[in-house]
Enzyme design. Structure first.
Site, PDB file in Angstrom:
ATOM      1  CD  GLU A 157      -6.221   2.525  -0.982  1.00  0.00           C
ATOM      2  OE1 GLU A 157      -5.213   1.946  -0.530  1.00  0.00           O
ATOM      3  OE2 GLU A 157      -6.814   3.442  -0.393  1.00  0.00           O
ATOM      4  CG  HIS A 196      -8.002   7.379   6.942  1.00  0.00           C
ATOM      5  ND1 HIS A 196      -6.875   7.035   7.631  1.00  0.00           N
ATOM      6  CD2 HIS A 196      -8.085   6.482   5.925  1.00  0.00           C
ATOM      7  CE1 HIS A 196      -6.304   5.968   7.059  1.00  0.00           C
ATOM      8  NE2 HIS A 196      -7.027   5.622   6.031  1.00  0.00           N
ATOM      9  CG  ASP A 204      -4.431   5.406  -0.156  1.00  0.00           C
ATOM     10  OD1 ASP A 204      -3.619   4.469  -0.170  1.00  0.00           O
ATOM     11  OD2 ASP A 204      -5.310   5.540   0.727  1.00  0.00           O
ATOM     12  CG  HIS A 218      -9.914   6.609   2.963  1.00  0.00           C
ATOM     13  ND1 HIS A 218      -9.040   7.519   2.431  1.00  0.00           N
ATOM     14  CD2 HIS A 218      -9.325   5.390   2.805  1.00  0.00           C
ATOM     15  CE1 HIS A 218      -7.962   6.873   1.991  1.00  0.00           C
ATOM     16  NE2 HIS A 218      -8.113   5.581   2.192  1.00  0.00           N
ATOM     17  CG  ASP A 276      -2.118   0.871   1.091  1.00  0.00           C
ATOM     18  OD1 ASP A 276      -2.052   1.861   0.323  1.00  0.00           O
ATOM     19  OD2 ASP A 276      -3.127   0.604   1.767  1.00  0.00           O
ATOM     20  CD  GLU A 318      -8.221   1.398   1.742  1.00  0.00           C
ATOM     21  OE1 GLU A 318      -7.287   0.620   1.942  1.00  0.00           O
ATOM     22  OE2 GLU A 318      -8.213   2.575   2.131  1.00  0.00           O
TER      23      GLU A 318
HETATM   24 MN    MN Z   1      -3.894   2.696   0.900  1.00  0.00          MN
HETATM   25 MN    MN Z   2      -6.641   4.117   1.622  1.00  0.00          MN
END
Ligand code: MN
Ligand code: MN
Length: 295
Positions: free
Chosen positions: A280, A164, A96, A156, A85, A189
């Site tokens: 994600e 977040h 992200d 998010h 990640d 995700e």
């Molecule tokens: Mn992530």
């Molecule tokens: Mn994330």
């Protein structure tokens, strides 16, 4: 969206995607977790971006929040399933993205389940869509593969220096109601598992963020507060702290956690020990959704 801000989101997303693709050369059996994390974080900086959060390398029943510690010697084994990640930012505007790697074909269906759920969810990221309908779709796709979504992990919103933000994007059917708006930036995700379908806080904690600066007496704790404050609210890794002794770092972090000066992100593990896959992307909500982290 302001044109300059859009450009920053696009640049952060592009670099996150490039780092993700570069990681596929490094992530393999025999490779050390510490070597991978350090190399990928170096690449982010070399590309002219900043690190939004420590590279997460979560193995098997760990869903997220594992990052190597100083001196760690763990290597990937060929039966592992590995979630990478990656978080990149430009002036606080974040990309992200995550994927799952595996070398034993017994993991293939589990890996595909979260990927296909992500693809189906991205198609839905249009203005006016209710996030609960996205959760229902993610659940349907993952269950179609014979697995469960992780119900207590969500996608998010993303805002400047806020990893977040609202809204949460569920991975299951639920009653949470929120309509996506044009230009909202979100990360989706899906996590799939052959276990119980939820995660619990586990040991160890290797990622932290500043909650509120407090006055502290110990020099080590003061160094950590100063370092944490330099992150503009974004998380940092224990191994990044500019202190020599891991024991001193651990004691200081414990003291700061008790004082609510920092909070930790414990490793999240599948409640029944199931294997977990994750996929994600970061998306800008439009009639034609923009995937900023696509190659
Ligand atoms: Mn992530
Ligand atoms: Mn994330």
């Amino acid at each position: 969206m302001d044109k300059k801000i859009l450009e920053k989101y696009m640049k952060a997303g592009k670099i996150a995607a490039e780092v993700r693709e570069a990681s596929k050369e490094l992530v393999k059996p025999g490779a050390s977790l510490l070597g991978i994390a350090e190399e990928l974080e170096k690449i982010i900086l070399e590309k002219g971006a900043e690190i939004a959060f420590p590279i997460n390398i979560s193995l098997n029943d760990a869903a997220a929040h594992y990052t190597p510690y100083k001196g760690e010697t763990t290597v990937i084994r060929k039966d592992d399933i590995v979630k990478i990640d990656i978080g990149v930012h430009i002036d606080g505007y974040i990309g992200d993205t995550a994927y799952t790697a595996g070398w034993n074909e017994k993991h293939n269906k589990l890996i595909e389940a979260s990927q296909k759920a992500l693809e189906a969810a991205i198609e839905m990221c249009r203005p006016g869509v209710n996030v609960s309908d996205i959760g229902a779709k993610v659940e349907e796709v993952i269950e179609g593969y014979g697995f469960r979504p992780i119900s207590n992990l969500t996608g998010h919103g993303l805002e400047k220096n806020n990893l977040h933000a609202e809204p949460q994007i569920p991975n299951t059917k639920n009653s949470r109601s929120h309509e996506l708006a044009e230009d909202q930036v979100i990360a989706i995700e899906p996590f799939a598992t052959n276990g119980a379908g939820h995660v619990k806080d586990s040991e160890p904690t290797l990622i932290y963020a500043l909650f509120r600066p407090v006055l502290v007496r110990s020099p080590a704790a003061r160094d950590i507060i100063n370092y944490a404050a330099s992150r503009n609210g974004l998380p940092f890794a224990e191994r990044w702290l500019p202190l020599d002794s891991r024991i001193k770092i651990k004691l200081a972090l414990r003291e700061l956690t008790l004082q609510n000066a920092v909070y930790g992100y414990p490793v999240l593990k599948e409640a029944a020990g199931g294997m977990i896959s994750q996929a994600e992307h970061t998306i800008i909500v439009r009639d034609e959704p923009i995937v900023t982290t696509k190659m």
